[in-house]
Design an enzyme around this catalytic site. Sequence first.
Site, PDB file in Angstrom:
ATOM      1  N   VAL A  92      -4.462  -9.086 -15.282  1.00  0.00           N
ATOM      2  CA  VAL A  92      -5.046  -8.363 -14.146  1.00  0.00           C
ATOM      3  C   VAL A  92      -6.509  -8.005 -14.425  1.00  0.00           C
ATOM      4  O   VAL A  92      -7.377  -8.145 -13.560  1.00  0.00           O
ATOM      5  CB  VAL A  92      -4.226  -7.093 -13.809  1.00  0.00           C
ATOM      6  CG1 VAL A  92      -4.870  -6.338 -12.645  1.00  0.00           C
ATOM      7  CG2 VAL A  92      -2.799  -7.475 -13.456  1.00  0.00           C
TER       8      VAL A  92
ATOM      9  N   LYS B  61       2.766   0.352 -12.543  1.00  0.00           N
ATOM     10  CA  LYS B  61       3.845   0.875 -11.699  1.00  0.00           C
ATOM     11  C   LYS B  61       4.800   1.794 -12.435  1.00  0.00           C
ATOM     12  O   LYS B  61       5.209   2.829 -11.948  1.00  0.00           O
ATOM     13  CB  LYS B  61       4.607  -0.277 -11.050  1.00  0.00           C
ATOM     14  CG  LYS B  61       5.086  -1.308 -12.046  1.00  0.00           C
ATOM     15  CD  LYS B  61       4.963  -2.700 -11.493  1.00  0.00           C
ATOM     16  CE  LYS B  61       3.597  -3.248 -11.861  1.00  0.00           C
ATOM     17  NZ  LYS B  61       3.432  -4.672 -11.604  1.00  0.00           N
TER      18      LYS B  61
ATOM     19  N   GLU C 136       6.927 -11.614 -17.461  1.00  0.00           N
ATOM     20  CA  GLU C 136       6.557 -11.141 -18.790  1.00  0.00           C
ATOM     21  C   GLU C 136       7.336 -11.920 -19.852  1.00  0.00           C
ATOM     22  O   GLU C 136       8.357 -12.533 -19.572  1.00  0.00           O
ATOM     23  CB  GLU C 136       6.892  -9.646 -18.919  1.00  0.00           C
ATOM     24  CG  GLU C 136       6.375  -8.782 -17.788  1.00  0.00           C
ATOM     25  CD  GLU C 136       4.854  -8.625 -17.811  1.00  0.00           C
ATOM     26  OE1 GLU C 136       4.263  -8.739 -18.886  1.00  0.00           O
ATOM     27  OE2 GLU C 136       4.271  -8.431 -16.737  1.00  0.00           O
TER      28      GLU C 136
ATOM     29  N   LYS D 199       8.409   0.349  -8.069  1.00  0.00           N
ATOM     30  CA  LYS D 199       7.627   0.216  -6.839  1.00  0.00           C
ATOM     31  C   LYS D 199       8.276   0.983  -5.679  1.00  0.00           C
ATOM     32  O   LYS D 199       7.586   1.633  -4.890  1.00  0.00           O
ATOM     33  CB  LYS D 199       7.484  -1.265  -6.491  1.00  0.00           C
ATOM     34  CG  LYS D 199       6.673  -2.008  -7.554  1.00  0.00           C
ATOM     35  CD  LYS D 199       6.822  -3.505  -7.454  1.00  0.00           C
ATOM     36  CE  LYS D 199       5.943  -4.214  -8.473  1.00  0.00           C
ATOM     37  NZ  LYS D 199       6.191  -5.658  -8.534  1.00  0.00           N
TER      38      LYS D 199
ATOM     39  N   GLY E 288       0.058 -12.494 -10.124  1.00  0.00           N
ATOM     40  CA  GLY E 288      -1.099 -13.350 -10.377  1.00  0.00           C
ATOM     41  C   GLY E 288      -2.358 -12.511 -10.540  1.00  0.00           C
ATOM     42  O   GLY E 288      -2.532 -11.484  -9.885  1.00  0.00           O
TER      43      GLY E 288
END
Lengths: 398, 398
Positions: B16, B98, B183, B198, B295
């Site tokens: 990220v 998150k 992951e 989330k 992504g």
Amino acid sequence: MENKIINLGIFGFGCVGQGLYEVLNRTKGINARIKKICIKDPNKPRPIDASYFTTDKNEILNDPTIDVVVELINETDAAFEIVSTALRNGKAVVSASKRMIAENLPALYQLQVENKVPFLYEASSCASIPIIRNLEEYYDNDLLNAVEGICNGSTNYILTKIFEENLSFETALKQAQELGFAETDPTLDIEGYDPKFKIVILLLHAFGTFVKPEEVFNFGIHHLNDFDIQFAKQRNCTIKLIGNCRRQNGHVNAYVLPHLIREHNLLYDVYNEYNGVLLESAFTDKQFFVGKGAGGTATGSAVLSDISALLYNYRYEYKKIKQSNQPAFTNDVQLKIYLRYSNASQVHLTDFYNISEKYESATYSYVVGVINLQKLKEADWLKNKDVNLLVLGEDHAR
Amino acid sequence: MENKIINLGIFGFGCVGQGLYEVLNRTKGINARIKKICIKDPNKPRPIDASYFTTDKNEILNDPTIDVVVELINETDAAFEIVSTALRNGKAVVSASKRMIAENLPALYQLQVENKVPFLYEASSCASIPIIRNLEEYYDNDLLNAVEGICNGSTNYILTKIFEENLSFETALKQAQELGFAETDPTLDIEGYDPKFKIVILLLHAFGTFVKPEEVFNFGIHHLNDFDIQFAKQRNCTIKLIGNCRRQNGHVNAYVLPHLIREHNLLYDVYNEYNGVLLESAFTDKQFFVGKGAGGTATGSAVLSDISALLYNYRYEYKKIKQSNQPAFTNDVQLKIYLRYSNASQVHLTDFYNISEKYESATYSYVVGVINLQKLKEADWLKNKDVNLLVLGEDHAR
């Protein structure tokens, strides 16, 4: 305006006005109340108390205690007059009048700048889909390539009924009118003018480019016949009326045209009066928004969201207008289309850049080929009801 | 912060972080620049100049010229420490963590109130889908009933490959890991913890209710086998891992569970690493948002949108926390499920409220019936890999 109760002056009390009234009444915690509603016909029976109503626009426009003017009438010129007077009088304005807005965007932008008052119009584009606010707030740093989608609830309702329930065009249109999704005069919807006004608005918020509605080509579903429907079905496709604006080679082009849409394309499953908008950007690839595109409370809810946003001093920033790289508008792009006709004399096949398929029969014939959008826009021969076109677009299945 | 250039201090430079770097570099007109990036391992080769990096967190946290801290690391406790210190130091913070956010929402809310600084975390929920901002800004006056959707890109990628390309679970998982959607330790994804974090975040912004992650039941796709896949296919369905929070009878319930999804349901066509979120409200009925859920650049783009929003003094208002009618959380709701097992001694069929279908064979058996969510949450027998469940939900086709 935070922490105070705002007084609303509303123009119009039709489907959307009544939807707004209902949504406002059932919503807790919104500090807004209706002070006055201006209507045209004082003798029409109204579902709420007569003390709300006036026929004198100045009772709203000149009332210093009214903070926000909500314009929800059908007449374009009168709507512009109301909105511009209200902005000049320093009132914030919320409107759902897509045609009026699309036709007057440069003037409306200027009025906001000069009078330093906000003008919000989320309900004008895709009713319940918060597309303008998302383009404004979320895509300001994204390299946006295209905005396209189904942004007319009544034609989508008609097409859904034709494809899913095998109804005739006429029966489906009548149903849409009875449900309040289509106007009594459905020309603006079925010939694609209504979605064009929306595309003109979205184009400004997406790319910062002003374009006049008459520069954008629209062709609706008014020539659609059983031959076209069978052509689509044989290819496992449905037909959707799609508005499109796209950045290509430093320019932006736009149109509203019926498209052949394949199963498992995201737009395929947008049914009935729902709208669906697909954004394409460099970093996030595709983003897709679906929501009700017609109906009193869905549209009223979008209007109320704008009112609510005014309580937090929200205004459109028009960031892309202020940037120096707005793309210029062009119709000089190639489209791959299906063109159906009864006999070849009705069309100009020489206008095509190339033709890849040709079918001929005693009733209808068609070609599939590539043609310039500007040629289509100028094509008088498209006015013949024996002639129809469908865009064979890209596939957004995944 | 308008009209100034903001200096960013970034923690973490993985997928990220690098996505953010790329998006930032390619975006014109954003007044933000990276001043320092804090990393753990100084010896790891980095794709950008070494002068950007430090291993000392205080070089960012105590630098008065850094306006915004961007927290993008994996360790939950360290992330919370960084974020809370930055907020106490009066810095605005953007985060994509998150788990850290879901586990510390009350404290993080309090820190924002006490220090009067904004904390934005759009990228934590559905990556490129602007769902938190839409819940905050657009649904504050809507009577929202439910938020549900696919909010884990890697499990959705795996399920897509299983159903569309007949890959095995293991092959699909390996592909997702190679593409950076999953992951190295995929437990949090495939057992449904990641989407649960989330849902906990979305539940706060949707309904104003704080709930601890451990109160919410999650069960992923780790027990899924060929028998279940055939069961779904025979019914023209696919399987999706769905997070759900819903207001019912004055309470709100939530869970993450695999669902049987029918063709032409809007969620059916959300493929690969895409996420899709469906909102149900009283006035607008259904609204649906689709976008990339994993992504680097998709998530980096959401992070940059938060940074960009800070330039306009945006902050979450948490309006629903301030209202007096937040629904209390409950697991006391009925769910219709398919329950598969090898033999009946592995499960407690007496826990069911009713059973409407029963199938028995030498290999696998199943029942379809209604069961209480709290019973499922307490069911130790669900740990047996021979046992799997699928929710038979409502149909959102149209």
